[in-house]
Write a protein that holds these residues in place. Structure first.
Motif, PDB file in Angstrom:
ATOM      1  N   TYR A  16       0.808  -1.225   0.000  1.00 22.74           N
ATOM      2  CA  TYR A  16       0.000   0.000   0.000  1.00 22.74           C
ATOM      3  C   TYR A  16       0.837   1.270   0.000  1.00 22.74           C
ATOM      4  CZ  TYR A  16      -4.358  -2.201  -0.596  1.00 22.74           C
ATOM      5  OH  TYR A  16      -5.391  -2.889  -1.193  1.00 22.74           O
ATOM      6  N   TYR A  23      -4.293   4.640  -5.730  1.00 24.28           N
ATOM      7  CA  TYR A  23      -5.420   3.850  -5.208  1.00 24.28           C
ATOM      8  C   TYR A  23      -6.761   4.460  -5.621  1.00 24.28           C
ATOM      9  CZ  TYR A  23      -8.609   1.511  -2.006  1.00 24.28           C
ATOM     10  OH  TYR A  23      -9.667   0.795  -1.493  1.00 24.28           O
ATOM     11  N   TYR A  32     -19.211   3.752  -3.431  1.00 24.55           N
ATOM     12  CA  TYR A  32     -19.228   3.588  -1.972  1.00 24.55           C
ATOM     13  C   TYR A  32     -20.526   4.087  -1.361  1.00 24.55           C
ATOM     14  CZ  TYR A  32     -14.640   1.651  -1.130  1.00 24.55           C
ATOM     15  OH  TYR A  32     -13.576   0.788  -1.081  1.00 24.55           O
ATOM     16  N   ALA A  57      -8.532  -0.302   8.785  1.00 22.70           N
ATOM     17  CA  ALA A  57      -7.982  -0.373   7.419  1.00 22.70           C
ATOM     18  C   ALA A  57      -8.751   0.592   6.521  1.00 22.70           C
ATOM     19  CB  ALA A  57      -7.993  -1.803   6.885  1.00 22.70           C
ATOM     20  N   SER A  63     -14.008   4.381   2.583  1.00 22.69           N
ATOM     21  CA  SER A  63     -14.989   3.590   3.331  1.00 22.69           C
ATOM     22  C   SER A  63     -15.560   4.338   4.533  1.00 22.69           C
ATOM     23  CB  SER A  63     -14.361   2.261   3.776  1.00 22.69           C
ATOM     24  OG  SER A  63     -13.099   2.455   4.361  1.00 22.69           O
ATOM     25  N   ASP A  78      -5.069   2.529   9.800  1.00 21.99           N
ATOM     26  CA  ASP A  78      -4.555   1.752   8.672  1.00 21.99           C
ATOM     27  C   ASP A  78      -3.077   1.494   8.928  1.00 21.99           C
ATOM     28  OD1 ASP A  78      -5.719   1.246   5.627  1.00 21.99           O
ATOM     29  OD2 ASP A  78      -3.533   1.312   5.692  1.00 21.99           O
ATOM     30  N   ASP A 101      -1.720  -1.498  13.109  1.00 24.20           N
ATOM     31  CA  ASP A 101      -1.819  -2.821  12.490  1.00 24.20           C
ATOM     32  C   ASP A 101      -3.037  -3.511  13.094  1.00 24.20           C
ATOM     33  OD1 ASP A 101      -1.544  -5.518  11.801  1.00 24.20           O
ATOM     34  OD2 ASP A 101       0.643  -5.450  11.936  1.00 24.20           O
ATOM     35  N   MET A 102      -3.976  -3.940  12.271  1.00 20.39           N
ATOM     36  CA  MET A 102      -5.210  -4.521  12.836  1.00 20.39           C
ATOM     37  C   MET A 102      -4.959  -5.822  13.585  1.00 20.39           C
ATOM     38  SD  MET A 102      -7.466  -6.019   9.718  1.00 20.39           S
ATOM     39  CE  MET A 102      -6.845  -5.625   8.105  1.00 20.39           C
ATOM     40  N   LEU A 117     -13.491  -2.767   5.546  1.00 19.84           N
ATOM     41  CA  LEU A 117     -14.174  -2.943   4.257  1.00 19.84           C
ATOM     42  C   LEU A 117     -13.235  -3.066   3.072  1.00 19.84           C
ATOM     43  CD1 LEU A 117     -17.201  -0.476   4.550  1.00 19.84           C
ATOM     44  CD2 LEU A 117     -17.109  -2.914   5.058  1.00 19.84           C
TER      45      LEU A 117
HETATM   46  C1  LIG Z   1      -8.401  -2.507  -0.435  1.00 18.66           C
HETATM   47  S1  LIG Z   1      -7.842  -1.337   0.740  1.00 18.66           S
HETATM   48  C2  LIG Z   1      -9.391  -0.833   1.487  1.00 18.66           C
HETATM   49  C3  LIG Z   1      -9.275   0.548   2.089  1.00 18.66           C
HETATM   50  C4  LIG Z   1     -10.619   1.137   2.515  1.00 18.66           C
HETATM   51  N1  LIG Z   1     -11.234   0.348   3.564  1.00 18.66           N
HETATM   52  C5  LIG Z   1     -11.544   1.263   1.331  1.00 18.66           C
HETATM   53  O1  LIG Z   1     -12.603   0.622   1.322  1.00 18.66           O
HETATM   54  O2  LIG Z   1     -11.198   2.006   0.387  1.00 18.66           O
HETATM   55  C6  LIG Z   1      -7.124  -2.378   2.011  1.00 18.66           C
HETATM   56  C7  LIG Z   1      -6.503  -1.564   3.133  1.00 18.66           C
HETATM   57  O3  LIG Z   1      -6.110  -2.483   4.171  1.00 18.66           O
HETATM   58  C8  LIG Z   1      -4.953  -1.953   4.775  1.00 18.66           C
HETATM   59  N2  LIG Z   1      -4.316  -3.038   5.549  1.00 18.66           N
HETATM   60  C9  LIG Z   1      -3.849  -4.216   5.094  1.00 18.66           C
HETATM   61  N3  LIG Z   1      -3.359  -4.964   6.113  1.00 18.66           N
HETATM   62  C10 LIG Z   1      -3.544  -4.234   7.242  1.00 18.66           C
HETATM   63  C11 LIG Z   1      -3.263  -4.452   8.619  1.00 18.66           C
HETATM   64  N4  LIG Z   1      -2.672  -5.585   9.051  1.00 18.66           N
HETATM   65  N5  LIG Z   1      -3.610  -3.505   9.511  1.00 18.66           N
HETATM   66  C12 LIG Z   1      -4.210  -2.352   9.105  1.00 18.66           C
HETATM   67  N6  LIG Z   1      -4.471  -2.069   7.806  1.00 18.66           N
HETATM   68  C13 LIG Z   1      -4.161  -3.002   6.878  1.00 18.66           C
HETATM   69  C14 LIG Z   1      -4.140  -1.451   3.590  1.00 18.66           C
HETATM   70  O4  LIG Z   1      -3.087  -0.581   3.971  1.00 18.66           O
HETATM   71  C15 LIG Z   1      -5.233  -0.799   2.753  1.00 18.66           C
HETATM   72  O5  LIG Z   1      -5.394   0.571   3.054  1.00 18.66           O
END
Ligand SMILES: C[S@@+](CC[C@H](N)C(=O)[O-])C[C@H]1O[C@@H](n2cnc3c(N)ncnc32)[C@H](O)[C@@H]1O
Length: 268
Positions: A16, A23, A32, A57, A63, A78, A101-102, A117
Motif C-alpha cells: 500500500y 489507489y 461507496y 484499514a 470507506s 490503517d 496494524d489490525m 471494508l
Molecule cells: C483494499 S484497501 C481498502 C481501504 C478502505 N477500507 C476502502 O474501502 O477504500 C485495504 C486496506 O487495508 C490496509 N491493511 C492491510 N493490512 C492491514 C493491517 N494488518 N492492519 C491495518 N491495515 C491493513 C491497507 O493498507 C489498505 O489501506
C-alpha cells in the motif's frame, strides 16, 4: 497523525505504500455511497444504533467519507502511512486517523460500529491473524455495538485475481495481472501484480506492487469469529452490484459480508 507502533515487517504495508498514489484512480468507479447505504440497511436489521464508527484499514478514507455526511463521528486506522496521508488531505482534523496494524489493534474507544471494508481482511494471511484482528475489533465495541467486515470469495480469486485488466484513467495506465490459478483451492494465498505506468500523470511515487491475499472459507470465518469472543449475527454475499443477499454462495458472489457482536449480549 497519531502513530502506534507497527511491530511487524509487513507485506500489505509495502504494497500500500507503493499503491497509495494511484489507489483512488484505480478504484474511482466504486460506488461507496450505494454500497455503504446497503450495508447500513443490513446493520439496522441487527439493531444498529449510535453514531460512533471505527473504520479499520480505512485506506484513503473511501470507506468512511459517506458516513461523515450521515453525521457519524469517525476514527480511522490503517497500516499504511501513505494511505492515511491521503485520507487526511480529504478530511483535515474532522476525523481521528491513526497508523495501526489490525493484528495488534489498540483500544481506541467505544464504538457503535466497527468495520473493515473492501477485502482489507484478506491481507491477513492465516486464521491466527484473523483471530488477532477480530479480537482487537471486539475490544473496541461499545455495549450493543456491531462489527461488519467483508472478504473476497473463491469466485473473486478464480476470476479477478486470475485475469489481466488494463485501466487507463486520469493519465495513468495500470495493469492488474492476476497470478492466481483459475481453480484456486479454498483457503489459498492468492496474488496479483499491479503494474503502474505513471504515463503523463508524472506520478512517480507510485510503484509496481504485488497484492497477496488469503481466501477465508465461510466455515473458517465462523469458527474464528467464535474464537475471538464474538457471535455471528448474519452472513451475506453480493456480486458486483454490491447488494447483500442471503445465503452466501461463493460460486456466484464475489464478496462475503459478516455481521457480528460481542458474544453473550442480549438482543438490542
Ligand atoms: C483494499 S484497501 C481498502 C481501504 C478502505 N477500507 C476502502 O474501502 O477504500 C485495504 C486496506 O487495508 C490496509 N491493511 C492491510 N493490512 C492491514 C493491517 N494488518 N492492519 C491495518 N491495515 C491493513 C491497507 O493498507 C489498505 O489501506
Amino acid at each position: 497523525m497519531e502513530l502506534t507502533k507497527v511491530e511487524r515487517d509487513d507485506w500489505a504495508e509495502r504494497t500500500y505504500e507503493a499503491y497509495a498514489p494511484v489507489y483512488d484512480v484505480f478504484t474511482a468507479h466504486y460506488d461507496y455511497d450505494g454500497w455503504l447505504a446497503d450495508l447500513i440497511v443490513v446493520l439496522e436489521r441487527y439493531g444498529l444504533r449510535g453514531r460512533r464508527l471505527l473504520d479499520v484499514a480505512c485506506g484513503t478514507g473511501k470507506s468512511f467519507l459517506p458516513m461523515l455526511g450521515r453525521a457519524w463521528r469517525v476514527t480511522g486506522c490503517d497500516i499504511s502511512a501513505s494511505m492515511l496521508d491521503r485520507a487526511r488531505a480529504k478530511v483535515g482534523e474532522e476525523v481521528r486517523l491513526l497508523r495501526a496494524d489490525m493484528r495488534d489493534l489498540p483500544k481506541l474507544g467505544e464504538f457503535d460500529l466497527v468495520w473493515a471494508l473492501d477485502d482489507a481482511i484478506n491481507y491477513l494471511l492465516s486464521a491466527e491473524e484473523l483471530e488477532q484482528a477480530l479480537t482487537g475489533m471486539r475490544e473496541n465495541l461499545a455495549a450493543g455495538g456491531l462489527l461488519l467486515f467483508d472478504v473476497n470469495t473463491l469466485l473473486a480469486y478464480r476470476t479477478f485475481f486470475a485475469e489481466t485488466e488494463v485501466v487507463e484513467r486520469e493519465g495513468h495506465r495500470l495493469v492488474w495481472r492476476g497470478l492466481t490459478a483459475p481453480d484456486a483451492a479454498p483457503g489459498t494465498i492468492c496474488e496479483s501484480r499491479l503494474e503502474i505506468d505513471p504515463g503523463e500523470s508524472r506520478n512517480e511515487d507510485a510503484a509496481d506492487c504485488v497484492h497477496r491475499q488469503r481466501h477465508f472459507p465461510e466455515e473458517e470465518v465462523l469458527a474464528t469469529i467464535e474464537r475471538a469472543g464474538l457471535e455471528c449475527l448474519g452472513v451475506y454475499g453480493h456480486g458486483l452490484d454490491g447488494v447483500p443477499k442471503q445465503p452466501l454462495d461463493e460460486a456466484i458472489h464475489t464478496k462475503a459480508v459478516y455481521v457480528a457482536r460481542r458474544a453473550g449480549q442480549s438482543v438490542a
